[in-house]
Scaffold this motif. Structure first.
Motif, PDB file in Angstrom:
ATOM      1  N   ARG A  45       0.879  -1.211   0.036  1.00 45.90           N
ATOM      2  CA  ARG A  45       0.080   0.038  -0.064  1.00 45.90           C
ATOM      3  C   ARG A  45       1.020   1.121   0.069  1.00 45.90           C
ATOM      4  O   ARG A  45       1.675   1.226   0.821  1.00 45.90           O
ATOM      5  CB  ARG A  45      -0.746   0.234   1.212  1.00 45.90           C
ATOM      6  N   ARG A  46       0.660   1.966  -0.948  1.00 46.42           N
ATOM      7  CA  ARG A  46       1.299   3.408  -1.113  1.00 46.42           C
ATOM      8  C   ARG A  46       0.461   4.544  -0.275  1.00 46.42           C
ATOM      9  O   ARG A  46      -0.740   4.794  -0.706  1.00 46.42           O
ATOM     10  CB  ARG A  46       1.542   3.720  -2.665  1.00 46.42           C
TER      11      ARG A  46
ATOM     12  N   TRP B  17       3.479  -0.693   4.563  1.00 43.33           N
ATOM     13  CA  TRP B  17       3.284   0.602   3.899  1.00 43.33           C
ATOM     14  C   TRP B  17       4.255   1.131   3.216  1.00 43.33           C
ATOM     15  O   TRP B  17       5.248   1.477   4.077  1.00 43.33           O
ATOM     16  CB  TRP B  17       2.060   1.538   4.275  1.00 43.33           C
TER      17      TRP B  17
END
Length: 60
Positions: free
Chosen positions: A3-4, A34
């Motif tokens: 996840r960015r 992340w």
């Protein structure tokens, strides 16, 4: 899939800084796997002001 995310920090007085907030957010993101792709900082802006420059950029 990683996840960015982007992180946002804000301080309103000159005796505060975003460094501690950023460290906590980096630790939080890392613990969840992340990837931080951008860091936004508003320094010297009250949280009651909707016209904060960097916040406005982040909010789009």
């Amino acid at each position: 899939m990683i996840r960015r995310v982007a992180v946002y920090t804000r301080v309103s007085t000159t005796d505060q800084n975003c460094k501690m907030q950023l460290q906590e957010l980096r630790t939080y993101a890392q613990a969840r796997g992340w990837q931080i792709v951008n860091e936004f900082k508003d320094e010297g802006w009250s949280g009651t002001r909707a016209d904060r420059l960097v916040y406005s950029q982040l909010a789009g």
